[in-house]
Design a protein around this motif. Structure first.
Motif, mmCIF file in Angstrom:
data_model
loop_
_atom_site.group_PDB
_atom_site.id
_atom_site.type_symbol
_atom_site.label_atom_id
_atom_site.label_comp_id
_atom_site.label_asym_id
_atom_site.label_seq_id
_atom_site.Cartn_x
_atom_site.Cartn_y
_atom_site.Cartn_z
ATOM 1 N N LEU A 20 0.830 -1.210 0.000
ATOM 2 C CA LEU A 20 0.000 0.000 0.000
ATOM 3 C C LEU A 20 0.864 1.260 0.000
ATOM 4 N N ALA A 21 2.035 1.191 0.651
ATOM 5 C CA ALA A 21 2.933 2.346 0.689
ATOM 6 C C ALA A 21 3.494 2.667 -0.691
ATOM 7 N N THR A 22 3.519 1.672 -1.577
ATOM 8 C CA THR A 22 3.977 1.919 -2.950
ATOM 9 C C THR A 22 2.819 2.378 -3.839
ATOM 10 N N LYS A 23 1.691 2.667 -3.212
ATOM 11 C CA LYS A 23 0.470 3.118 -3.895
ATOM 12 C C LYS A 23 -0.131 2.022 -4.777
ATOM 13 N N ASP A 24 0.096 0.772 -4.359
ATOM 14 C CA ASP A 24 -0.503 -0.375 -5.048
ATOM 15 C C ASP A 24 -1.564 -0.953 -4.126
ATOM 16 N N PHE A 70 2.287 -12.302 -0.492
ATOM 17 C CA PHE A 70 2.781 -10.943 -0.235
ATOM 18 C C PHE A 70 4.303 -10.902 -0.343
ATOM 19 N N GLY A 71 4.959 -11.880 0.283
ATOM 20 C CA GLY A 71 6.417 -11.925 0.229
ATOM 21 C C GLY A 71 6.939 -12.113 -1.179
ATOM 22 N N GLY A 72 6.261 -12.964 -1.956
ATOM 23 C CA GLY A 72 6.679 -13.186 -3.336
ATOM 24 C C GLY A 72 6.579 -11.940 -4.194
ATOM 25 N N VAL A 73 5.485 -11.214 -4.044
ATOM 26 C CA VAL A 73 5.296 -9.985 -4.815
ATOM 27 C C VAL A 73 6.370 -8.963 -4.442
ATOM 28 N N LEU A 74 6.600 -8.795 -3.154
ATOM 29 C CA LEU A 74 7.605 -7.822 -2.714
ATOM 30 C C LEU A 74 9.009 -8.242 -3.133
ATOM 31 N N ALA A 75 9.296 -9.529 -3.104
ATOM 32 C CA ALA A 75 10.619 -10.011 -3.533
ATOM 33 C C ALA A 75 10.824 -9.756 -5.028
ATOM 34 N N ARG A 76 9.804 -10.035 -5.843
ATOM 35 C CA ARG A 76 9.918 -9.791 -7.285
ATOM 36 C C ARG A 76 10.135 -8.321 -7.591
ATOM 37 N N ARG A 77 9.582 -7.460 -6.749
ATOM 38 C CA ARG A 77 9.737 -6.013 -6.957
ATOM 39 C C ARG A 77 10.984 -5.473 -6.246
ATOM 40 N N HIS A 78 11.754 -6.355 -5.650
ATOM 41 C CA HIS A 78 12.975 -5.980 -4.920
ATOM 42 C C HIS A 78 12.676 -4.973 -3.812
ATOM 43 N N LEU A 79 11.592 -5.211 -3.094
ATOM 44 C CA LEU A 79 11.184 -4.308 -2.015
ATOM 45 C C LEU A 79 11.371 -4.898 -0.622
ATOM 46 N N LEU A 80 11.890 -6.129 -0.542
ATOM 47 C CA LEU A 80 12.129 -6.717 0.775
ATOM 48 C C LEU A 80 13.486 -6.244 1.287
ATOM 49 N N PRO A 81 13.554 -5.887 2.560
ATOM 50 C CA PRO A 81 14.852 -5.462 3.100
ATOM 51 C C PRO A 81 15.820 -6.641 3.206
ATOM 52 N N ASP A 82 17.082 -6.324 3.250
ATOM 53 C CA ASP A 82 18.117 -7.336 3.412
ATOM 54 C C ASP A 82 18.268 -7.617 4.903
ATOM 55 N N PHE A 83 17.755 -8.756 5.347
ATOM 56 C CA PHE A 83 17.788 -9.091 6.765
ATOM 57 C C PHE A 83 19.127 -9.716 7.123
ATOM 58 N N ARG A 84 19.747 -9.177 8.165
ATOM 59 C CA ARG A 84 20.995 -9.726 8.677
ATOM 60 C C ARG A 84 20.936 -9.747 10.193
#
Length: 131
Positions: A20-24, A70-84
């Motif tokens: 939603l923050a990406t206006k989608d 949700f995770g798949g869509v965000l991953a394809r759009r490269h919007l998931l943070p790099d978790f470390r």
């Protein structure tokens, strides 16, 4: 069963908000519609045999699917943070900030509990006055 999927539900909500923050607004709507449909089908299949447990299982399965979507869509759009994992220095810094706060809150709760228990021992009127 449902309690085990509460973290899944919370994370799904966060990922939905990220979209939603990406206006989608359409993608979350489509995913939630699919999740609701799967939940309804799962209820229809599992409830006659398993009762309330079947409903909980259907809801849990649909929430896991929603999280994956949700995770798949965000991953394809490269919007998931790099978790470390944090460094040891980062953990120490965090703990040096958090431990005093937790200790303060614990002491406050303990003090209020002791006062409440003392007021209760004095009778109904003092206990009510304490409230």
């Amino acid at each position: 069963i449902r309690a085990l999927t509460m973290p899944v539900s919370a994370l799904s909500s966060v990922l939905s908000s990220a979209l939603l923050a990406t206006k989608d607004s359409r993608t979350p709507l489509k995913i939630l519609f699919l999740v609701a449909a799967l939940n309804a089908v799962g209820d229809a299949m599992l409830c006659p045999h398993m009762g309330v447990s079947g409903a909980a299982l259907a809801t849990a399965a649909s929430e896991v699917l929603g999280l994956a979507l949700f995770g798949g869509v965000l991953a394809r759009r490269h919007l998931l943070p790099d978790f470390r994992l944090p460094s040891l220095a980062g953990v120490r810094e965090f703990l040096s900030f958090v431990v005093p706060i937790i200790a303060t809150l614990f002491i406050k709760v303990l003090a209020f509990t002791i006062v409440g228990m003392s007021a209760t021992r004095l009778g109904a009127v003092p206990a009510a006055a304490h409230q």
